[in-house]
Design a protein around this motif. Structure first.
Motif, PDB file in Angstrom:
ATOM      1  N   VAL A   1       0.856  -1.197   0.000  1.00 47.37           N
ATOM      2  CA  VAL A   1       0.000   0.000   0.000  1.00 47.37           C
ATOM      3  C   VAL A   1       0.888   1.243   0.000  1.00 47.37           C
ATOM      4  CG1 VAL A   1      -1.642   1.345   1.391  1.00 47.37           C
ATOM      5  CG2 VAL A   1      -1.925  -1.133   1.155  1.00 47.37           C
ATOM      6  N   THR A   2       0.577   2.210  -0.848  1.00 38.51           N
ATOM      7  CA  THR A   2       1.349   3.454  -0.844  1.00 38.51           C
ATOM      8  C   THR A   2       0.711   4.454   0.122  1.00 38.51           C
ATOM      9  OG1 THR A   2       0.116   4.516  -2.631  1.00 38.51           O
ATOM     10  CG2 THR A   2       1.980   3.101  -3.263  1.00 38.51           C
ATOM     11  N   ARG A   3       1.489   5.450   0.500  1.00 35.40           N
ATOM     12  CA  ARG A   3       0.977   6.423   1.479  1.00 35.40           C
ATOM     13  C   ARG A   3      -0.195   7.220   0.905  1.00 35.40           C
ATOM     14  NH1 ARG A   3       2.218  11.600   0.576  1.00 35.40           N
ATOM     15  NH2 ARG A   3       3.759  12.057  -1.040  1.00 35.40           N
ATOM     16  N   GLU A   4      -0.165   7.548  -0.382  1.00 35.56           N
ATOM     17  CA  GLU A   4      -1.279   8.281  -0.978  1.00 35.56           C
ATOM     18  C   GLU A   4      -2.526   7.422  -1.043  1.00 35.56           C
ATOM     19  OE1 GLU A   4      -0.156   9.955  -4.717  1.00 35.56           O
ATOM     20  OE2 GLU A   4       1.366  11.276  -3.852  1.00 35.56           O
ATOM     21  N   GLN A   5      -2.367   6.150  -1.400  1.00 32.28           N
ATOM     22  CA  GLN A   5      -3.504   5.230  -1.430  1.00 32.28           C
ATOM     23  C   GLN A   5      -4.127   5.104  -0.045  1.00 32.28           C
ATOM     24  OE1 GLN A   5      -2.449   1.170  -2.302  1.00 32.28           O
ATOM     25  NE2 GLN A   5      -4.421   0.396  -1.598  1.00 32.28           N
ATOM     26  N   LEU A   6      -3.290   4.959   0.973  1.00 34.32           N
ATOM     27  CA  LEU A   6      -3.803   4.820   2.335  1.00 34.32           C
ATOM     28  C   LEU A   6      -4.645   6.028   2.720  1.00 34.32           C
ATOM     29  CD1 LEU A   6      -4.022   3.605   5.144  1.00 34.32           C
ATOM     30  CD2 LEU A   6      -1.749   4.524   5.655  1.00 34.32           C
ATOM     31  N   ASN A   7      -4.161   7.216   2.464  1.00 38.67           N
ATOM     32  CA  ASN A   7      -4.910   8.401   2.856  1.00 38.67           C
ATOM     33  C   ASN A   7      -6.186   8.580   2.041  1.00 38.67           C
ATOM     34  OD1 ASN A   7      -3.556   9.525   5.112  1.00 38.67           O
ATOM     35  ND2 ASN A   7      -1.882  10.168   3.785  1.00 38.67           N
ATOM     36  N   ARG A   8      -6.192   8.130   0.792  1.00 40.94           N
ATOM     37  CA  ARG A   8      -7.439   8.157   0.029  1.00 40.94           C
ATOM     38  C   ARG A   8      -8.474   7.224   0.646  1.00 40.94           C
ATOM     39  NH1 ARG A   8      -4.042   7.911  -4.521  1.00 40.94           N
ATOM     40  NH2 ARG A   8      -4.503   5.691  -4.769  1.00 40.94           N
ATOM     41  N   GLU A   9      -8.047   6.023   1.042  1.00 41.31           N
ATOM     42  CA  GLU A   9      -8.997   5.017   1.511  1.00 41.31           C
ATOM     43  C   GLU A   9      -9.528   5.299   2.909  1.00 41.31           C
ATOM     44  OE1 GLU A   9      -8.406   0.927   0.726  1.00 41.31           O
ATOM     45  OE2 GLU A   9      -7.187   1.267  -1.059  1.00 41.31           O
ATOM     46  N   ILE A  10      -8.818   6.096   3.715  1.00 45.36           N
ATOM     47  CA  ILE A  10      -9.289   6.391   5.066  1.00 45.36           C
ATOM     48  C   ILE A  10      -9.852   7.803   5.186  1.00 45.36           C
ATOM     49  CG2 ILE A  10      -7.690   4.734   6.098  1.00 45.36           C
ATOM     50  CD1 ILE A  10      -5.972   7.105   7.002  1.00 45.36           C
ATOM     51  N   ARG A  11      -9.981   8.500   4.078  1.00 44.55           N
ATOM     52  CA  ARG A  11     -10.399   9.905   4.116  1.00 44.55           C
ATOM     53  C   ARG A  11     -11.727  10.086   4.842  1.00 44.55           C
ATOM     54  NH1 ARG A  11     -10.606  11.751  -1.599  1.00 44.55           N
ATOM     55  NH2 ARG A  11      -8.343  11.623  -1.403  1.00 44.55           N
ATOM     56  N   ASP A  12     -12.676   9.167   4.622  1.00 43.76           N
ATOM     57  CA  ASP A  12     -14.011   9.317   5.206  1.00 43.76           C
ATOM     58  C   ASP A  12     -14.032   9.074   6.708  1.00 43.76           C
ATOM     59  OD1 ASP A  12     -14.959   9.898   2.712  1.00 43.76           O
ATOM     60  OD2 ASP A  12     -15.714   7.873   2.309  1.00 43.76           O
ATOM     61  N   THR A  13     -12.958   8.577   7.284  1.00 38.20           N
ATOM     62  CA  THR A  13     -12.922   8.336   8.734  1.00 38.20           C
ATOM     63  C   THR A  13     -12.578   9.597   9.519  1.00 38.20           C
ATOM     64  OG1 THR A  13     -10.551   7.770   8.794  1.00 38.20           O
ATOM     65  CG2 THR A  13     -12.115   5.982   8.289  1.00 38.20           C
ATOM     66  N   GLY A  14     -12.138  10.650   8.829  1.00 33.31           N
ATOM     67  CA  GLY A  14     -11.680  11.846   9.526  1.00 33.31           C
ATOM     68  C   GLY A  14     -10.268  11.719  10.069  1.00 33.31           C
ATOM     69  N   LEU A  15      -9.555  10.685   9.626  1.00 34.60           N
ATOM     70  CA  LEU A  15      -8.186  10.438  10.076  1.00 34.60           C
ATOM     71  C   LEU A  15      -7.230  10.510   8.894  1.00 34.60           C
ATOM     72  CD1 LEU A  15      -8.939   7.332  12.347  1.00 34.60           C
ATOM     73  CD2 LEU A  15      -8.746   9.728  13.072  1.00 34.60           C
ATOM     74  N   PHE A  16      -5.937  10.622   9.201  1.00 37.29           N
ATOM     75  CA  PHE A  16      -4.947  10.554   8.136  1.00 37.29           C
ATOM     76  C   PHE A  16      -3.645  10.001   8.686  1.00 37.29           C
ATOM     77  CE2 PHE A  16      -3.319  14.232  10.172  1.00 37.29           C
ATOM     78  CZ  PHE A  16      -2.171  14.695   9.551  1.00 37.29           C
TER      79      PHE A  16
END
Length: 468
Positions: free
Chosen positions: A123-138
């Protein structure tokens, strides 16, 4: 540039191992030259032959199968993410099999209540942040390149946000690792602390693939800040920009990012990204927090900058404007390479105590200016880390020698100032001699003992950190 001469000779891939890999992986085993060459290059100045084969693994069990075969036959294995390393970490200096982990790209578990996530290593860092965006976390660790989480853990990466959020060392809670025998090992938990035995997680983080292959990583997450503001400020010289940074940190301003670009880097970014930034040393900063705290931080920093001649303080408060600025910063390395078409970069990675940062940078700039070699500077100066990229013609040995001489002088200065030869890139092939200078013979001998104990046949990314 060739790899160090004192490495053992390559270990060819036995036909029996190749046949076993072909039977298990089919078309996901490649011996095509183009594929092998892609997996035998990174952003370092080294040129070595490619690996003998590439396996595209999709599960931890498949990685364990490859490593088990390699252990049986005494063949090197080299983990591969996206190939963005700068110090020769992924080069097959003794041949062997490159294990491409990019297909292991699932976000496995998001535990938003605990602010943790478990991901596969590809998993890349950009992919991770895209997939968790709706959680309000990064996930804040941002080395610039869209690197894989496994690669970032292996090199103990940090980047632009480290001044506030720390490095991979502080943000990895647990790992799944395939050891040199092919055993699958789990380290750490989702708990924020533990006193249970040796800290194996920290042993593997930063080990550069020399002790095992990371296949899953559990990370800390952080709440998205309520307010974010970015600003740029230009200075009459590098020393003024750096002294501003020192004052910001010493006053305890909780700045999230503080990046330095020298005039050469700004000029390169303007040309490559079609921007109109003033072509003088620049700090690019970002503030996180509540609306009130961000305003207070920014006003304090603006006052400090003014004391050191900072001017043209400009704000970027919209997501679009901030993205444009940070995209330009992240592309500064590639933009800088365009200053000298066809060049290669010999990059430095010194990190010093914040109070000694101005001294380290100013003296290093004087040396490279006197040399006449083209260069540019970028730096995560908020935590004392800076990079000079010396631009060399790879076909002119005298330029390579000059760049390495300048790098050696810079590292010697950093060590004299109680800093380190590598703040975030790792040792790889390039900094092995510097590691000895920094850590001492006794510490390096202990590292070798750990390596021999966990990898007695030296199959895990051999030739990195130390030659054998």
């Amino acid at each position: 540039m060739n790899a160090p001469a004192d490495l053992p000779p390559p270990r060819p891939l036995p036909a029996a191992m190749r046949d076993a890999l072909a039977a298990r992986f089919g078309v996901r085993l490649s011996t095509a030259l183009a594929v092998r060459e892609q997996h035998g290059r990174d952003e370092s100045p080294f040129d070595v032959p490619p690996p003998d084969a590439v396996v595209f693994a999709e599960t931890t069990e498949e990685v364990a199968f490859v490593v088990g075969l390699a252990a049986e036959h005494g063949v090197p294995v080299i983990p591969f993410g996206v190939g963005s390393s700068l110090e020769g970490h992924l080069l097959a200096v003794q041949g062997g099999v490159s294990i491409d982990l990019t297909r292991m790209n699932k976000v496995l578990r998001v535990n938003a209540e605990d602010l943790t996530v478990t991901v596969e290593a590809g998993v890349t860092r950009e992919q991770l942040n895209r997939e968790i965006r709706d959680t309000g976390l990064f996930f804040p660790i941002d080395p610039g390149a869209n690197a894989t989480i496994g690669g970032m853990a292996a090199t103990r990466a940090s980047g632009t946000n480290a001044v506030r959020y720390g490095t991979m060392r502080e943000n990895v809670l647990g790992l799944t690792v395939v050891t040199a025998s092919g055993e699958v090992l789990h380290t750490g938990t989702r708990a924020r602390k533990s006193s249970a035995g040796y800290d194996l997680t920290r042993l593997f983080v930063g080990s550069e693939g020399t002790l095992g292959v990371m296949t899953e990583v559990t990370l800390k997450l952080f709440p998205l800040p309520q307010a974010v503001s970015a600003a740029v400020c230009h200075f009459p010289d590098v020393a003024s920009a750096v002294n501003t940074t020192i004052q910001i940190i010493q006053m305890g301003v909780p700045i999230a990012r503080c990046e330095l670009l020298d005039a050469n880097a700004v000029r390169a970014v303007n040309r490559a990204e079609k921007m109109t930034l003033a072509e003088s040393p620049m700090l690019l900063m970002e503030f996180h927090g509540s609306e009130a705290s961000v305003k207070e931080q920014a006003e304090t920093v603006q006052e400090i900058a003014a004391e050191f001649g900072g001017q043209a303080f400009e704000w970027a408060t919209t997501p679009e404007a901030r993205t444009r600025l940070w995209t330009a910063r992240h592309r500064a390395y590639l933009s800088g390479l365009q200053m000298k078409p066809g060049c290669r970069a010999v990059t430095t990675d010194a990190c010093v105590p914040i109070s000694r940062l101005a001294e380290a940078i100013v003296e290093s700039v004087a040396e490279v200016d006197a040399s006449g070699l083209p260069y540019f500077i970028v730096g995560h100066v908020g935590d004392g880390n800076f990079h000079i990229a010396y631009l060399i013609d790879p076909n002119v040995p005298a330029e390579r020698e000059l760049a390495e001489s300048l790098n050696s002088q810079l590292v010697a200065r950093a060590l004299r100032l109680e800093g380190t030869c590598t703040g975030e890139h790792g040792v790889g092939l390039h900094k092995q001699g510097f590691l000895l200078d920094e850590a001492g013979a006794g510490a390096v001998a202990m590292m070798r003992e750990i390596k021999r104990a966990l990898d007695p046949r030296s199959i895990m990314n051999p030739g990195k950190i130390f030659a054998a």
